[in-house]
Structure formats: structure tokens, C-alpha cells
Design a protein around this motif. Structure first.
Motif, short mmCIF file in Angstrom:
data_model
loop_
_atom_site.label_atom_id
_atom_site.label_comp_id
_atom_site.label_asym_id
_atom_site.label_seq_id
_atom_site.Cartn_x
_atom_site.Cartn_y
_atom_site.Cartn_z
N UNK A 154 0.83 -1.21 0.00
CA UNK A 154 0.00 0.00 0.00
C UNK A 154 0.86 1.25 0.00
N UNK A 155 1.91 1.25 0.84
CA UNK A 155 2.80 2.42 0.90
C UNK A 155 3.52 2.62 -0.43
N UNK A 156 3.98 1.52 -1.04
CA UNK A 156 4.72 1.63 -2.30
C UNK A 156 3.83 2.18 -3.41
N UNK A 199 -11.12 5.27 -2.07
CA UNK A 199 -11.08 6.63 -1.53
C UNK A 199 -12.01 6.80 -0.32
N UNK A 200 -13.30 6.48 -0.43
CA UNK A 200 -14.16 6.63 0.77
C UNK A 200 -13.77 5.68 1.90
N UNK A 201 -13.34 4.45 1.57
CA UNK A 201 -12.93 3.51 2.62
C UNK A 201 -11.72 4.05 3.37
N UNK A 202 -10.75 4.59 2.63
CA UNK A 202 -9.56 5.16 3.25
C UNK A 202 -9.89 6.34 4.15
N UNK A 203 -10.81 7.18 3.71
CA UNK A 203 -11.22 8.35 4.52
C UNK A 203 -11.89 7.88 5.81
#
Length: 209
Positions: A109-111, A157-161
Motif C-alpha cells: 500500500x505504501x509503495x 477513496x471513501x474507505x480510506x477516509x
């Protein structure tokens, strides 16, 4: 009779793995009388709720009163926090496969997140252009704007928020305070400090005569 002095130091947050919490589990205690020290170490402070990640906020006054229950003449010197958190986390069996998988997932995920950030920066934050270039690079042809990448972006995007802000309606993703709650506590603390400071400057602080 010489008065015994008890030195105690407790950090702001303590994690325990069993429900019955005694003083030696959460504090560093020193006393010249070793027999007395052993009795203080085994004093039961609190019994945690038998559920995952339960927390209790405890005042140092509770600890001092508990120590003085042995002998009211004991002198307790606090070298740590005035209020602290005790968190209960049940012991977990080591699962190296799960730990390695989780580490690999987070690293991926970071990469890819860093790669996406660099690409959007270099295209003046034009996300559709980035998706078009990625499709052309992987598939050999430009996407039509409705591919798996766009769908993943719309879901992620919404899941991350929600995960970051740890809040959806009245529900929390985790039991930790949300970023908004943390900022509000900081604001309240700044307001309280400002009120106390103004009262001191104006000579309105209530003190001993």
C-alpha cells in the motif's frame, strides 16, 4: 518511628494482558523496606472488563489511597503522571504467517500509494491522465475511463477516509479517539490554559490567604 517513603512512577499509558491489575503491573515503585515493597506491589488496583482493548482512566489519588490503606502514615511521592490510562489487551498466539502477510500488505500500500502521489504530482494532479497512462503501460492501450483502476479508486477513496477519520455516523471503526476528537481535546486544553493564564495576570486566581 521513621516514616516510610514510597516513590512511584507511572507512565501515561499502560497495557496489561490480564484482568486483575496490581500496582507492579502499571508502576515502577521504590521503597527502602523490601517487605513493605512486596506488599505494595501486590495491591489490587482494578479489575479490567473481560473484553478486547478495554480502557480505564485512573487518577494517582486512587493509587495513593490504595497504598495508604496498608498504613496511613506512609508518605507517597509521585514521580509520574497525575492521571493515566490502563488498557487491557488479551495475549495473542504468535502467527508469523499473518504478521508477514500484514507487513507485506502494508508495504505494498505504501509503495503504490507513493507511486500514485508522484505520478499525480508530475501531471499537475490530473488523476484521469494518470489512469490513462497506467492503462496504456499495463494493457497496451488507453482505458475508456470505466476500468478496474477507476472502480478501485472510487471504492478505496471513501474507505480510506473512513478508516483514517475512524468515524461513520455514530459508529467508530476503532475504539481510539478520532482525529477530530483529538484536535478538539487539544483546543479545549488550550482554552483552559488561556483562561488560567488570564486569571493569573489579572490577579483573579483563588489562592490561600
Amino acid at each position: 518511628m521513621m516514616q516510610e517513603i514510597i516513590y512511584i512512577k507511572i507512565p501515561l499509558r499502560v497495557i496489561v494482558n490480564h484482568k486483575n491489575v496490581v500496582l507492579k503491573d502499571i508502576a515502577t515503585i521504590y521503597c527502602a523496606n523490601e517487605e513493605l515493597l512486596k506488599r505494595i506491589d501486590e495491591l489490587l488496583l482494578i479489575e479490567m472488563e473481560p473484553k478486547k482493548n478495554s480502557q480505564k482512566a485512573i487518577s494517582i489519588m486512587k493509587v495513593i489511597a490504595l497504598i495508604n490503606s496498608i498504613d496511613s502514615n506512609l508518605h507517597v511521592v509521585n514521580l509520574g503522571e497525575e492521571e493515566f490510562l490502563v488498557e487491557y489487551q488479551p495475549e495473542k498466539a504468535d502467527n508469523k504467517i499473518f504478521e508477514y502477510s500484514k507487513t507485506t500488505f502494508v508495504a505494498a500500500i505504501i509503495f503504490f500509494g507513493a507511486a500514485f502521489s508522484i505520478m499525480t504530482f508530475n501531471t499537475d494532479v490530473s488523476v484521469p491522465d494518470v489512469f490513462t497512462n497506467v492503462c496504456a503501460l499495463i494493457m497496451g492501450e488507453s482505458g475508456k475511463g470505466q476500468g478496474i483502476i477507476e472502480l478501485s479508486y472510487c471504492i478505496g477513496l471513501p474507505v480510506g477516509i473512513l478508516v483514517f477519520f475512524n468515524h461513520f455516523s455514530s459508529k467508530k471503526v476503532r475504539k481510539d479517539p478520532t482525529p477530530i476528537q483529538i484536535e478538539m481535546r487539544k483546543y479545549e486544553k488550550d482554552v483552559e490554559n488561556a483562561i488560567l493564564s488570564n486569571a493569573g495576570r489579572e490577579g483573579k486566581t483563588i489562592d490561600i490567604d
